[in-house]
Every structure is written in C-alpha cells, then in structure tokens.
Scaffold this motif. Structure first.
Motif, PDB file in Angstrom:
ATOM      1  N   ARG A  61       0.662  -1.046  -0.201  1.00  0.00           N
ATOM      2  CA  ARG A  61       0.258   0.083  -0.036  1.00  0.00           C
ATOM      3  C   ARG A  61       0.537   1.141  -0.332  1.00  0.00           C
ATOM      4  O   ARG A  61       0.485   2.197  -0.264  1.00  0.00           O
ATOM      5  CB  ARG A  61      -1.257   0.038   1.115  1.00  0.00           C
ATOM      6  N   ALA A  62       2.042   1.625   0.648  1.00  0.00           N
ATOM      7  CA  ALA A  62       2.938   2.314   0.645  1.00  0.00           C
ATOM      8  C   ALA A  62       3.458   2.217  -0.057  1.00  0.00           C
ATOM      9  O   ALA A  62       3.347   3.334  -1.178  1.00  0.00           O
ATOM     10  CB  ALA A  62       3.621   2.292   2.142  1.00  0.00           C
ATOM     11  N   ARG A  63       3.966   2.064  -1.156  1.00  0.00           N
ATOM     12  CA  ARG A  63       4.423   1.700  -2.117  1.00  0.00           C
ATOM     13  C   ARG A  63       3.599   1.969  -3.768  1.00  0.00           C
ATOM     14  O   ARG A  63       3.551   3.138  -4.197  1.00  0.00           O
ATOM     15  CB  ARG A  63       4.830   0.232  -2.900  1.00  0.00           C
ATOM     16  N   ALA A  64       2.198   1.561  -3.498  1.00  0.00           N
ATOM     17  CA  ALA A  64       1.012   2.665  -4.405  1.00  0.00           C
ATOM     18  C   ALA A  64       0.696   3.489  -4.107  1.00  0.00           C
ATOM     19  O   ALA A  64       0.657   4.088  -5.148  1.00  0.00           O
ATOM     20  CB  ALA A  64       0.188   1.343  -4.646  1.00  0.00           C
ATOM     21  N   ARG A  65       1.561   3.850  -3.416  1.00  0.00           N
ATOM     22  CA  ARG A  65       1.235   5.243  -2.814  1.00  0.00           C
ATOM     23  C   ARG A  65       2.108   6.127  -2.997  1.00  0.00           C
ATOM     24  O   ARG A  65       1.976   7.214  -3.500  1.00  0.00           O
ATOM     25  CB  ARG A  65       0.948   6.049  -1.167  1.00  0.00           C
ATOM     26  N   GLY A  66       3.762   5.378  -3.252  1.00  0.00           N
ATOM     27  CA  GLY A  66       4.463   6.510  -3.442  1.00  0.00           C
ATOM     28  C   GLY A  66       5.463   7.340  -2.635  1.00  0.00           C
ATOM     29  O   GLY A  66       6.157   7.552  -3.313  1.00  0.00           O
ATOM     30  N   CYS A  67       5.108   6.170  -1.449  1.00  0.00           N
ATOM     31  CA  CYS A  67       5.913   6.476  -0.264  1.00  0.00           C
ATOM     32  C   CYS A  67       7.771   6.003  -1.063  1.00  0.00           C
ATOM     33  O   CYS A  67       8.004   4.644  -1.751  1.00  0.00           O
ATOM     34  CB  CYS A  67       5.346   5.972   0.981  1.00  0.00           C
ATOM     35  N   ALA A  68       7.987   6.379  -0.239  1.00  0.00           N
ATOM     36  CA  ALA A  68       9.761   6.299  -0.758  1.00  0.00           C
ATOM     37  C   ALA A  68      10.894   5.364   0.217  1.00  0.00           C
ATOM     38  O   ALA A  68      11.319   5.126   0.585  1.00  0.00           O
ATOM     39  CB  ALA A  68      10.859   7.605  -0.862  1.00  0.00           C
ATOM     40  N   LEU A  69      10.366   5.143   1.473  1.00  0.00           N
ATOM     41  CA  LEU A  69      10.251   4.318   2.379  1.00  0.00           C
ATOM     42  C   LEU A  69       9.133   4.229   3.537  1.00  0.00           C
ATOM     43  O   LEU A  69       8.248   5.154   3.581  1.00  0.00           O
ATOM     44  CB  LEU A  69      11.754   5.076   3.312  1.00  0.00           C
ATOM     45  N   VAL A  70       9.316   2.735   4.295  1.00  0.00           N
ATOM     46  CA  VAL A  70       8.039   2.606   5.326  1.00  0.00           C
ATOM     47  C   VAL A  70       9.570   2.317   6.557  1.00  0.00           C
ATOM     48  O   VAL A  70      10.409   1.981   6.693  1.00  0.00           O
ATOM     49  CB  VAL A  70       7.988   1.716   5.135  1.00  0.00           C
ATOM     50  N   GLN A  71       9.129   2.979   7.823  1.00  0.00           N
ATOM     51  CA  GLN A  71       9.302   2.926   8.510  1.00  0.00           C
ATOM     52  C   GLN A  71       8.786   2.447   9.810  1.00  0.00           C
ATOM     53  O   GLN A  71       7.320   2.625  10.008  1.00  0.00           O
ATOM     54  CB  GLN A  71      10.156   4.312   9.409  1.00  0.00           C
ATOM     55  N   LEU A  72       9.430   1.677  11.009  1.00  0.00           N
ATOM     56  CA  LEU A  72       8.701   1.209  12.223  1.00  0.00           C
ATOM     57  C   LEU A  72       9.019   1.629  13.694  1.00  0.00           C
ATOM     58  O   LEU A  72      10.392   2.089  13.606  1.00  0.00           O
ATOM     59  CB  LEU A  72       7.817   0.178  11.718  1.00  0.00           C
ATOM     60  N   THR A  73       8.489   1.944  13.889  1.00  0.00           N
ATOM     61  CA  THR A  73       8.340   1.595  16.325  1.00  0.00           C
ATOM     62  C   THR A  73       7.921   0.648  16.733  1.00  0.00           C
ATOM     63  O   THR A  73       7.383  -0.289  16.226  1.00  0.00           O
ATOM     64  CB  THR A  73       8.577   3.331  16.877  1.00  0.00           C
ATOM     65  N   SER A  74       9.346   0.034  17.208  1.00  0.00           N
ATOM     66  CA  SER A  74       8.673  -0.965  17.936  1.00  0.00           C
ATOM     67  C   SER A  74       9.635  -1.222  19.405  1.00  0.00           C
ATOM     68  O   SER A  74      11.185  -0.801  19.925  1.00  0.00           O
ATOM     69  CB  SER A  74       9.208  -2.586  17.427  1.00  0.00           C
ATOM     70  N   ASN A  75       8.649  -1.536  20.545  1.00  0.00           N
ATOM     71  CA  ASN A  75       9.456  -1.366  22.115  1.00  0.00           C
ATOM     72  C   ASN A  75      10.511  -2.290  22.011  1.00  0.00           C
ATOM     73  O   ASN A  75      10.698  -3.563  21.727  1.00  0.00           O
ATOM     74  CB  ASN A  75       8.097  -2.202  22.960  1.00  0.00           C
ATOM     75  N   LYS A  76      11.322  -1.961  22.674  1.00  0.00           N
ATOM     76  CA  LYS A  76      12.900  -2.186  23.068  1.00  0.00           C
ATOM     77  C   LYS A  76      12.735  -3.489  23.792  1.00  0.00           C
ATOM     78  O   LYS A  76      13.113  -4.770  23.801  1.00  0.00           O
ATOM     79  CB  LYS A  76      13.382  -1.210  23.622  1.00  0.00           C
ATOM     80  N   GLN A  77      11.691  -4.232  24.003  1.00  0.00           N
ATOM     81  CA  GLN A  77      11.791  -4.996  24.972  1.00  0.00           C
ATOM     82  C   GLN A  77      10.468  -6.400  24.261  1.00  0.00           C
ATOM     83  O   GLN A  77      10.263  -7.730  24.245  1.00  0.00           O
ATOM     84  CB  GLN A  77      10.546  -4.966  26.381  1.00  0.00           C
ATOM     85  N   ARG A  78      10.037  -6.237  22.540  1.00  0.00           N
ATOM     86  CA  ARG A  78       9.908  -6.841  22.486  1.00  0.00           C
ATOM     87  C   ARG A  78      10.924  -6.936  20.740  1.00  0.00           C
ATOM     88  O   ARG A  78      10.627  -7.369  19.546  1.00  0.00           O
ATOM     89  CB  ARG A  78       8.913  -6.155  20.930  1.00  0.00           C
ATOM     90  N   THR A  79      11.509  -8.187  21.353  1.00  0.00           N
ATOM     91  CA  THR A  79      13.093  -8.627  21.156  1.00  0.00           C
ATOM     92  C   THR A  79      12.600  -9.866  19.784  1.00  0.00           C
ATOM     93  O   THR A  79      12.518 -10.253  18.832  1.00  0.00           O
ATOM     94  CB  THR A  79      13.993  -9.825  21.739  1.00  0.00           C
ATOM     95  N   GLU A  80      11.396 -10.941  19.647  1.00  0.00           N
ATOM     96  CA  GLU A  80      10.775 -10.948  18.842  1.00  0.00           C
ATOM     97  C   GLU A  80       9.833 -10.822  17.747  1.00  0.00           C
ATOM     98  O   GLU A  80      10.485 -11.181  16.949  1.00  0.00           O
ATOM     99  CB  GLU A  80       9.392 -12.679  19.830  1.00  0.00           C
ATOM    100  N   ALA A  81       9.666  -9.238  18.092  1.00  0.00           N
ATOM    101  CA  ALA A  81       9.164  -8.624  16.712  1.00  0.00           C
ATOM    102  C   ALA A  81       9.794  -8.225  16.075  1.00  0.00           C
ATOM    103  O   ALA A  81       9.948  -8.031  15.273  1.00  0.00           O
ATOM    104  CB  ALA A  81       8.191  -7.493  17.475  1.00  0.00           C
ATOM    105  N   HIS A  82      11.328  -7.940  17.015  1.00  0.00           N
ATOM    106  CA  HIS A  82      12.847  -7.125  15.811  1.00  0.00           C
ATOM    107  C   HIS A  82      13.044  -8.438  15.547  1.00  0.00           C
ATOM    108  O   HIS A  82      13.325  -7.648  14.195  1.00  0.00           O
ATOM    109  CB  HIS A  82      13.724  -6.262  17.157  1.00  0.00           C
TER     110      HIS A  82
END
Length: 158
Positions: free
Chosen positions: A107-128
């Motif tokens: 969806r981001a690519r189709a919208r023309g975004c040049a970058l996708v970024q995210l944040t994740s809590n430092k304790q969520r090591t599995e998510a990382h």
C-alpha cells in the motif's frame, strides 16, 4: 484474508488486539472510551492515516496503523510510519504477520512512499527478529517524551 481500513464497528476488536498481545481478549470486554472514539474518528477522517485490519471472514485477526508523512528528505516523497502491529494471539505462527506487513508495504509503495519505517518497544525482541526477517534494518534510536498519561482524555482545544 482481506486487508482494509477498519470500521467503527471493529474498534472494540482492534482495541482487544492492542490490549494484550500474549492472549486473546474478548472484544465485548473492551471499554471504548470517548478518547478512543475521538482518536478513531481522527484517523478515519485523515487521508494520511489508516487503521488497517486483516479480516478472516467476520473475525479481525490483525491490525496496524499506517501514517503517511510528507517530508523534504527522499526527494520530497512521503514515508510510511507503521505502528500498532498486532496479530491475534491464537493465530500467530501461520504467516499472518508476514502477510499483514507485506500488504501494508505494498500500500505504501502504491501510494509512492520512498520509505517504510516502524517503531517497536525495545522489550519486544521476537518482534524485532520478525521485522528483520522482512528486510527492515535498525537505523536510528528513537526517543519519546510522555505529555500525558495513558488512557487520559486529551484536553479540549480552545
């Protein structure tokens, strides 16, 4: 599986996903406060924000919020910020998170975004590990400054 913007009727299901990532929370047990109502209405009415749900039949099995940020970096292109990524606890391990993220990036690519970024809590090591497996790279340290406590209604603007 369908990925689409959440409806107001699905707000309790989204809040249930966000309430506890380690167990299934019954959406009927979720209290939808006026602050949640306002936040959802703000997201829904803003062309630069989407609360997306991954739906299997009538069941919300995943969600994320995508915010599209204009900027002067990257040649003036938008960037997508992805937050509040959740898959229902009893549906994890079957590739739904990978599917959710792939569709959000598309969806981001189709919208023309040049970058996708995210944040994740430092304790969520599995998510990382999961985000790294999708090709996301650690590039910055983030900082937060709490301006009000969780669950508090925001003050009415003058």
């Amino acid at each position: 599986m369908i990925l689409r913007p959440a409806t107001r009727a699905e707000l309790p299901a989204v809040l249930a996903l966000l309430a506890d990532e380690d167990k299934v929370v019954d959406p009927a047990s979720v209290v939808v406060t006026s602050a949640y109502e306002r936040a959802f209405a703000d997201i829904e009415s803003d062309a630069r924000n989407e609360m997306l749900v991954l739906v299997d039949g009538d069941l919300v099995v995943g969600c994320l919020q995508a915010t599209y940020i204009p900027g002067l970096g990257k040649g003036g292109a938008e960037r997508a910020l992805i937050e509040a990524v959740r898959i229902r606890a009893d549906r994890r391990g079957g590739g739904l998170g990978r599917e959710l993220m792939a569709r959000a990036v598309a969806r981001a690519r189709a919208r023309g975004c040049a970058l996708v970024q995210l944040t994740s809590n430092k304790q969520r090591t599995e998510a990382h590990r999961f985000y790294a497996s999708l090709g996301f790279a650690r590039s910055h340290d983030g900082f937060k400054l709490a301006l009000q406590g969780p669950g508090q209604d925001r003050p009415d603007a003058p």
